[in-house]
Design an enzyme around this catalytic site. Structure first.
Site, mmCIF file in Angstrom:
data_model
loop_
_atom_site.group_PDB
_atom_site.id
_atom_site.type_symbol
_atom_site.label_atom_id
_atom_site.label_comp_id
_atom_site.label_asym_id
_atom_site.label_seq_id
_atom_site.Cartn_x
_atom_site.Cartn_y
_atom_site.Cartn_z
ATOM 1 N N THR A 1 3.557 -4.606 4.574
ATOM 2 C CA THR A 1 4.381 -4.680 5.873
ATOM 3 C C THR A 1 4.177 -6.059 6.285
ATOM 4 O O THR A 1 4.859 -6.340 7.349
ATOM 5 C CB THR A 1 3.762 -3.637 6.709
ATOM 6 O OG1 THR A 1 2.482 -3.664 6.802
ATOM 7 C CG2 THR A 1 4.316 -2.326 6.216
ATOM 8 N N ASP A 2 3.143 -6.902 6.250
ATOM 9 C CA ASP A 2 2.910 -8.022 7.007
ATOM 10 C C ASP A 2 4.076 -9.111 6.836
ATOM 11 O O ASP A 2 4.482 -9.541 7.818
ATOM 12 C CB ASP A 2 1.580 -8.772 6.531
ATOM 13 C CG ASP A 2 0.255 -8.096 7.018
ATOM 14 O OD1 ASP A 2 0.573 -6.922 7.537
ATOM 15 O OD2 ASP A 2 -0.727 -8.629 6.608
ATOM 16 N N LYS B 1 8.103 -7.354 12.582
ATOM 17 C CA LYS B 1 6.722 -6.481 12.787
ATOM 18 C C LYS B 1 6.239 -6.961 13.971
ATOM 19 O O LYS B 1 5.899 -8.134 14.338
ATOM 20 C CB LYS B 1 5.761 -6.997 11.470
ATOM 21 C CG LYS B 1 4.401 -6.099 11.621
ATOM 22 C CD LYS B 1 3.597 -6.222 10.469
ATOM 23 C CE LYS B 1 2.665 -5.213 10.185
ATOM 24 N NZ LYS B 1 1.563 -5.512 9.361
ATOM 25 N N THR C 1 0.784 -1.392 -0.143
ATOM 26 C CA THR C 1 -0.018 0.067 0.037
ATOM 27 C C THR C 1 0.675 1.394 0.038
ATOM 28 O O THR C 1 0.500 2.278 0.524
ATOM 29 C CB THR C 1 -0.787 -0.029 1.242
ATOM 30 O OG1 THR C 1 -0.079 -0.032 2.506
ATOM 31 C CG2 THR C 1 -1.787 -1.123 1.195
#
Ligand code: ZN
Lengths: 462, 637
Positions: free
Chosen positions: A184-185, A263, A108
Site C-alpha cells: 500500500t505504501d 495514501k 501483504t
C-alpha cells in the site's frame, strides 16, 4: 543442511551455546539454567535481534528468550519443524463466471510470517487464495500470476513497465478484469503510472492491498480482495482504480481513480482517499454503487494502448521556507531532466531559488509546479512571485497531485525531450489527473470534535 | 469407571473429590494500577458506557505459526458474527481499534508485573517475547491479545504444602461485552488494552474449597505490591477443572472468588456425569463408530402448530429441522449439573455456533413439556423414520442458521460417545456453567511482528528487588507476634503502609496496636466519612507518628488531624495545636462549671459525663480523654 539453516538467525554467544549442545533450530528440548528448566522448541532467531539469547517456544505456545550464558545444559528430545502452508484447494471453475486475472507484485495481500526477520512474506496462488478466501469463487474464475515479489517501496521502472505489458497481454487474451495485488505504501504511485502506461483499457484494472496483513484475524486483506475481484469481474468501470476500505469498519470499499488517489494515513485501514474529486464507486460483497457517471465504460474490444516510456532522471522537490538553491543546483549538476516542485500555497517558492530555477530552464530541464496542500489548483497569476516564476520556465500543473505529476513527467520525458511536446503531454489530461473543475465536495476533511461532525460519526460506522 | 454418584454440594467430602480425581488449576487475572494502557497512551481505568462512534468488524481465522487452523478459530468463523465496537474518544485511540501499530510496552506496567513475579519466587525471563494470542470472539478488535511471559515457575505457600506456578504473563485486557443477540455482538472498548497479569498455577488443588483459597492467596500476593487495581472486575479468574478420565475444562471470567467452590463442584459433576453418559451409550451399543443421526426439514409438518416459538418462526419464513439421534431415548434428560441436563449442552452449542440466541432454541422428544402436539410429533416421527428408541431434536431458524444448528446438534451428540469435548465454559450466576467456545490450543499463539523482543536487564531487576515489599505471609506472622489486633492483620499484610508500620514500630517505638489502628482502621473510617484518603502518604503518617512521639499530638488527636488533612488535601505543621497543659485543663473545667451553675439537670449523675464531653470537644487533639476524665472525676463532686 548448512550451518546457516541449522542455526537460523543465531550468532555470537547464542550460536556457540547451541553448537556446544548440537541443538539445532526446531529441536524439542529441555534447557537447564542455574535456576530453572524450560521445555519447548528452539525457534530461529530474528537476524536483527541481539546475539545473547536463545528463543524457545514453550509448551504453552509462548516464546521466551533465555540468556545463552546462563544455559548449563540442553537436552534434545526430538525435533519439530514447522511446515507453514496455506491450505491449498483447487480454485473451482464455473463457465458462467467471468475470467479475472490477479497479478501479484508483492505486498501483504496474502502472506505468511517469516521467523528469522519476523517479517511478513507474500504467498499466493489461486489454490492458496481459494483456501483462505473461498468467497472469491462467487465472483469469477480466478487466475493468478506472480509478476514480482517486492515490497512496495522497491517498485520501480522495470516493475511498472512489466506490469503494464502483462496487463496488455491479458487484455489481448480476453480477460474480463484485472486485479493487481500491491503493497500500500506506493500503491498510488503505481496506480498513477499505470493510468498513463495503460490507456483505453476495455476492462477494469483494480489495484488492491491490505493495511493489516492477512496473518491477523482482523485483516482487511480478505475483504479488500473480495471487493476488488468483484469490481474487476462485474463492474463496468474500465479505469485504473485503487480498491481499499471506505471506512475502517468491515463494510465497503471505495474505487478511487488511479490518478486522484493518495495514501493519507500511515496505518489506518481507510487510508486511501480521492483528492480533489470523489471516488468513482462504492463496492461491497453484494453490489457496486457508482458515485460518478463520467468514467470510461467497459467494452468488448481489445483496443488497449500500452506505452511504457519512462525517464528516470526526474525528481520531486518538496519546498520549505529557507530552502537553499543548491538543492536545485545539485539536480542540475546530476543531469536531471525534469523537476516537479511541490510548492507552498498556490504554488510558490522563495526568491533565492530563482537563479537556480533560471539555470535549470537554460539547461533544458523541465520544471512543473504542483501544490503541497494536495487539495486545490496551482495558480501562479495571483501573486507577482508566481508570474516571476513562470517567466523562469516553471509550468503550473493545475490540480495534478505531486506524485502523479512526477509519474507523468517521467512518462512524458520518456517520449520526448521537446519542451512543447512534453508540455502538451503534461497538460492534456489522460485519466483525470487534472480536472477542469473541483466539485464542491471534492475537498472534505471532516474536523473531529465539531458537533455536527460528531453527530455524523455517531450515526455512521467509522 | 468408579461407581460414584455426586452428592449435594454441602455433603461432598475431600475423600469424595479424591474418588473422582478432582484436579483444578487457576489462571488469575489482575489489572495493574497504571496511569496508561499497555501498548498505547490512553488513560487506564476510565470506564464509561457513553460512546461516540461505532466500528464494525468481522474476524477471520488465520494460519497459526505451526501451520494449521485452530479449532476455535474455525468455530468462530462458522458463527459469522457482526462485531460492533462502541468507542469513547476519551479512553480509546486508533491503536485499540487496530488502526495504529502498538507503541512500546508501558514500562510502569512491566515493573509491576516483574514485582509480582518476584513476590511469587518465580524466574523472571531474560528476554520477553510479545506474542499474539488469538481471540476470534471479537473481544479484541485485532483478533489477538498482545501477551508476553514475564516469569516462569514460582510457588506459593498453602496450608502445609506449596502450590507451584507455571507462568505469569503480562497482557492487554479485552473489551466489555454489552450484548450478544443473533448474529450481532456488541462490545464497549473502554477496558480494552489495560495492563493485567495472568498467573497460572499448576493443577494442584484437590477440592473446590482449595481452589478458592489458593485464588485468594494469588490475589493477596498481587495486592501486597499495592500496585494493582481493586474493585469490580479488577481481578477475574479462569478456573481449569478435570476429573479422572475427563478433560481439562476452562471456566472463564469468574468474577468472585466465593463463587469458585460451587462452580468447580458443578463442573466436576458435569464431567463425571458425561463420562457416565458415555458408558450408558456404550451399553446401548452406541460408539463413535456406530453413532447414527440424520437431519430432515420438517417445516411442512408443523406449519399449523400451536407451539408459539415454532409458529412465530414459520410466520417469519424460517425453517424447522429435525435431528434424529438413533438410540438416544431419554438421554437428553441425563443430568449433567445441578438441575441441568444433557439437552443444555446441545442448546448451548446451538446458541453459540448457530447464533440462535432466543430461548428455547431447541425442543426434543425426551422432554415432557408441552410443545408440539402429539399428532405433529407422530407425523414427524413417521416421516423421518424414527422408532421409539430414538430421540428427536427440533430446531428452527433461517435456512443457514437452522442447518448450522442441526449439524452442530449431531456433532455434540456424537461427542458424547467420545467423552468430554475440550471447551471453554462460562460461569453462570447459579453456580453452573455453560458452553462458551471450543478450547483453543497452543496453536493460537503467534509472535508479534510489530514489537521487538525486550531484554529485562539486571539493573532493572536489582532496582525492583531493592524496593520489593515483604511477602504478606511473613508480614502476617510478624504482626501476630506483635499482637496487632486480629481484625487488622489481614489488611495490614497487603497494605501499602507496611513499610511505615515497620518504621513506626521498630524505630519510633509506637505501639503496634496504635500504629496498625492509625494505618488501617482510621483510613477506613475516613472513607466512610466520604473523605479522600488517597492523599495519605507514608510521609504524612511519618509526620504524625513523630509528632505523637514528641508529645505534639495526643493519641485522640490523630483521627481529628487526619480529618483535617483529608479535608484540606495536605499536611501542615500548624494543624498541630500545642498539647493542653494542666493549667489549660483547669481553666477549661472552671469555665464549664460556670455554665452548669444555673442549670438543673434531671439526673445529676450525668453532670460529670457531660462535662468530660464538653471539655474534650474544646481541647480536641490536644489532650487524651483519659486525663480529662481522671481530672474531672477527682476534682468535681
Ligand atoms: Zn489507546
Amino acid at each position: 543442511m548448512s550451518t546457516n539453516e541449522s542455526y537460523k538467525g543465531y550468532k555470537g554467544a547464542a550460536l556457540d551455546t547451541l553448537k556446544q549442545f548440537e541443538a539445532l533450530v526446531w529441536s524439542d528440548v529441555v534447557i537447564s539454567t542455574e535456576k530453572a528448566e524450560f521445555t519447548g522448541i528452539i525457534l530461529p532467531r530474528s537476524e536483527a535481534a541481539d546475539p545473547n539469547h536463545v528463543v524457545i517456544k514453550l509448551r504453552t505456545g509462548y516464546n521466551i528468550g533465555i540468556e545463552a550464558s546462563k544455559i548449563s545444559n540442553i537436552n534434545i528430545e526430538g525435533r519439530k519443524e514447522a511446515h507453514y502452508k496455506i491450505p491449498e484447494k483447487a480454485f473451482p471453475v464455473d463457465p458462467k463466471k467471468p475470467r479475472v486475472k490477479l497479478f501479484g507484485t508483492g505486498g501483504t495481500i496474502a502472506s505468511r510470517l517469516d521467523y528469522r526477520t519476523g517479517a511478513v512474506i507474500p504467498a499466493f496462488s489461486p489454490g492458496e487464495l481459494y483456501g483462505s478466501v473461498p468467497e472469491l469463487a462467487d465472483f469469477c474464475n480466478l487466475e493468478t500470476e506472480k509478476l514480482y515479489g517486492v515490497f512496495s517501496e522497491n517498485m520501480g521502472t522495470e516493475q511498472w513497465a512489466g506490469t503494464a505489458n502483462a496487463i496488455g497481454a491479458e487484455i489481448e487474451r480476453g480477460v474480463k478484469g484485472i486485479v493487481i495485488g500491491h503493497g500500500t505504501d506506493t500503491m498510488h504511485h503505481t496506480a498513477a503510472i499505470l493510468s498513463f502506461m495503460v490507456q483505453n483499457s476495455p476492462v477494469p484494472i483494480v489495484m488492491v492491498g491490505s493495511q493489516r496483513s492477512s496473518d491477523r484475524p482482523s485483516s482487511d486483506a480478505a475483504l479488500n480482495l473480495m471487493h476488488s475481484v468483484k469490481a474487476a469481474a462485474e463492474s463496468d468501470i474500465a479505469e485504473v482504480t485503487v480498491c481499499m476500505f471506505g471506512p475502517t469498519s468491515d463494510s465497503y470499499g471505495l474505487l478511487h481513480q488511479g490518478t486522484r488517489v493518495r495514501k493519507m494515513h500511515s496505518s489506518y485501514r481507510s487510508t486511501f482517499r480521492t483528492i480533489g474529486d470523489f471516488p468513482i464507486a462504492m463496492v461491497d460483497r453484494t453490489k457496486i454503487t457508482p458515485l460518478r457517471d463520467d468514467y470510461r465504460k467497459r467494452r468488448t474490444d481489445k483496443n488497449v494502448i500500452i506505452n511504457t516510456a519512462f525517464e528516470e532522471k526526474v525528481a520531486i522537490v518538496y519546498y520549505y521556507p529557507n530552502m537553499q538553491p543548491d538543492i536545485i543546483d545539485s539536480l542540475i549538476d546530476n543531469g536531471y531532466k525534469g523537476i516537479v516542485i511541490a510548492g507552498t500555497g498556490l504554488g510558490h517558492v522563495n526568491k533565492p531559488l530563482y537563479p537556480a530555477l533560471k539555470r535549470a530552464h537554460e539547461k533544458g530541464i523541465h520544471v512543473y509546479m504542483t501544490v503541497q496542500t494536495l487539495w486545490g489548483y496551482v495558480q501562479m497569476y495571483v501573486y507577482d512571485t508566481g508570474r516571476d516564476m513562470m517567466e523562469l520556465g516553471v509550468i503550473p500543473s493545475a490540480n495534478m497531485l505531486p506524485e502523479v505529476a512526477y509519474m507523468k513527467l517521467c512518462w512524458a520525458l520518456g517520449q520526448s525531450n521537446d519542451p512543447e511536446i512534453v508540455r502538451n503531454i503534461m497538460l492534456t489530461p489522460i485519466a483525470n489527473e487534472t480536472t477542469e473543475r473541483e466539485p464542491s465536495n471534492g475537498y472534505l476533511i471532516l474536523q473531529g470534535g465539531i458537533p455536527e461532525v460528531e453527530e455524523f460519526i455517531s450515526k455512521y460506522r467509522k | 469407571m468408579k461407581d460414584f454418584e455426586f452428592k449435594p454440594f454441602e455433603e461432598m467430602t475431600p475423600e469424595d473429590y479424591a474418588t473422582v480425581g478432582f484436579k483444578s488449576g487457576l489462571e488469575v487475572h489482575q489489572q495493574l494500577l497504571t496511569e496508561k494502557k499497555l501498548f498505547c497512551h490512553c488513560p487506564a481505568g476510565q470506564y464509561s458506557d457513553v460512546y461516540h462512534a461505532e466500528i464494525l468488524r468481522h474476524m477471520r481465522p488465520t494460519l497459526s505459526e505451526l501451520g494449521e487452523y485452530d479449532g476455535t478459530a474455525l468455530m468462530e468463523f462458522k458463527t459469522k458474527k457482526d462485531i460492533i465496537y462502541r468507542i469513547n474518544r476519551k479512553n480509546v485511540c486508533t491503536y485499540e481499534m487496530d488502526d495504529t501499530p502498538p507503541f512500546l510496552i508501558n514500562e510502569q506496567a512491566l515493573d509491576i508485573a516483574i514485582e509480582i513475579g518476584m513476590m511469587m519466587d518465580a524466574n523472571i525471563v531474560d528476554e520477553m517475547h510479545i506474542a499474539r494470542k488469538q481471540y476470534l470472539d471479537g473481544s479484541i478488535p485485532t483478533g489477538f491479545q498482545r501477551t508476553a511471559i514475564v516469569s516462569v515457575g514460582g510457588s506459593l505457600p498453602y496450608k502445609d504444602r506449596t502450590i507451584n506456578l507455571i507462568q505469569m504473563s503480562i497482557e492487554e485486557d479485552s473489551c466489555r461485552e454489552v450484548s450478544d443477540i443473533g448474529h450481532r455482538r456488541v462490545y464497549l472498548a473502554d477496558r480494552l488494552g489495560m495492563p493485567l497479569v495472568e498467573t497460572v498455577t499448576a493443577p494442584e488443588m484437590k477440592t473446590p474449597v482449595e481452589v478458592a483459597e489458593v485464588c485468594e492467596i494469588v490475589r493477596r500476593v498481587c495486592r501486597s505490591t499495592s500496585h494493582v487495581r481493586t474493585g469490580m472486575g479488577a481481578g477475574r479468574e479462569d478456573v481449569n477443572v478435570s476429573v479422572d478420565g475427563g478433560t481439562r475444562i476452562e471456566i472463564k471470567g469468574v468474577p468472585k472468588i466465593k463463587s469458585i467452590p460451587l462452580l468447580t463442584y458443578n463442573e466436576a459433576m458435569r464431567q463425571w456425569n458425561l463420562l457416565k453418559l458415555r458408558e450408558e451409550l456404550k451399553n446401548r451399543g452406541i460408539t463413535p463408530e456406530t453413532f447414527e443421526a440424520k437431519i430432515d426439514d420438517v417445516t411442512r409438518f408443523v406449519n399449523k402448530t400451536h407451539y408459539k416459538p415454532v409458529f412465530d418462526a414459520i410466520a417469519e419464513g424460517k425453517v424447522v429441522k429435525c435431528v434424529t439421534l438413533k438410540g438416544f431415548k431419554d438421554l437428553l434428560k441425563w443430568q449433567t449439573q445441578t438441575d441441568t441436563y444433557f439437552s443444555r449442552e446441545i442448546s448451548d452449542r446451538v446458541r453459540v455456533i448457530a447464533c440462535l440466541t432466543t430461548q428455547p432454541n431447541i425442543i426434543h422428544s425426551d422432554s415432557h413439556e408441552v410443545t408440539l402436539s402429539t399428532s405433529e410429533g407422530q407425523k414427524i416421527r413417521k416421516f423421518v423414520g424414527a422408532n421409539t428408541e430414538d430421540t428427536l431434536v427440533i430446531v428452527w431458524g433461517s435456512e443457514m442458521d437452522a442447518t448450522t444448528a442441526a449439524n452442530e446438534i449431531v456433532i455434540r451428540a456424537k461427542e458424547a460417545t467420545v467423552g468430554i469435548p475440550s471447551e471453554t465454559r462460562q460461569a453462570l450466576w447459579d453456580g453452573t456453567n455453560g458452553f462458551e467456545r471450543i478450547l483453543p490450543g497452543a496453536n493460537r499463539m503467534y509472535p508479534d511482528t510489530d514489537l521487538p523482543p525486550k531484554k529485562i536487564t539486571e539493573e532493572r531487576l536489582a532496582r525492583l528487588t531493592a524496593a520489593l515489599p515483604e511477602k504478606y505471609w511473613i508480614r502476617e506472622n510478624w504482626y501476630k507476634e506483635l499482637n496487632v489486633p486480629v481484625d487488622l492483620i489481614k489488611d495490614l499484610s497487603t497494605s501499602i503502609f507496611g513499610n511505615i508500620f515497620k518504621i513506626a514500630v521498630s524505630e519510633m517505638g509506637i505501639s503496634p496496636k496504635l500504629a496498625s489502628t492509625v494505618l488501617i482502621q482510621f483510613p477506613k473510617r475516613l472513607k466512610k466519612m466520604r473523605l479522600n484518603v488517597d492523599i495519605l502518604t507514608e510521609d504524612i503518617f511519618h509526620n504524625i507518628f513523630s509528632a505523637y512521639k514528641n508529645n505534639k499530638l495526643s493519641k485522640d488527636g490523630i483521627l481529628y488531624l487526619l480529618v483535617r488533612i483529608c479535608k484540606s488535601g495536605e499536611y501542615k505543621e500548624d494543624y498541630l495545636s500545642p498539647l493542653a497543659t494542666e493549667q489549660d485543663l483547669k481553666n477549661k473545667v472552671k469555665e464549664k462549671i460556670f455554665r452548669f451553675e444555673n442549670k438543673k439537670l434531671y439526673n445529676d449523675d450525668n453532670k460529670k459525663v457531660l462535662m468530660i464531653g464538653m471539655v474534650m470537644r474544646d481541647l480536641r487533639g490536644r489532650i487524651n480523654g483519659k486525663q480529662v476524665a481522671e481530672y474531672i472525676n477527682n476534682n468535681i463532686n
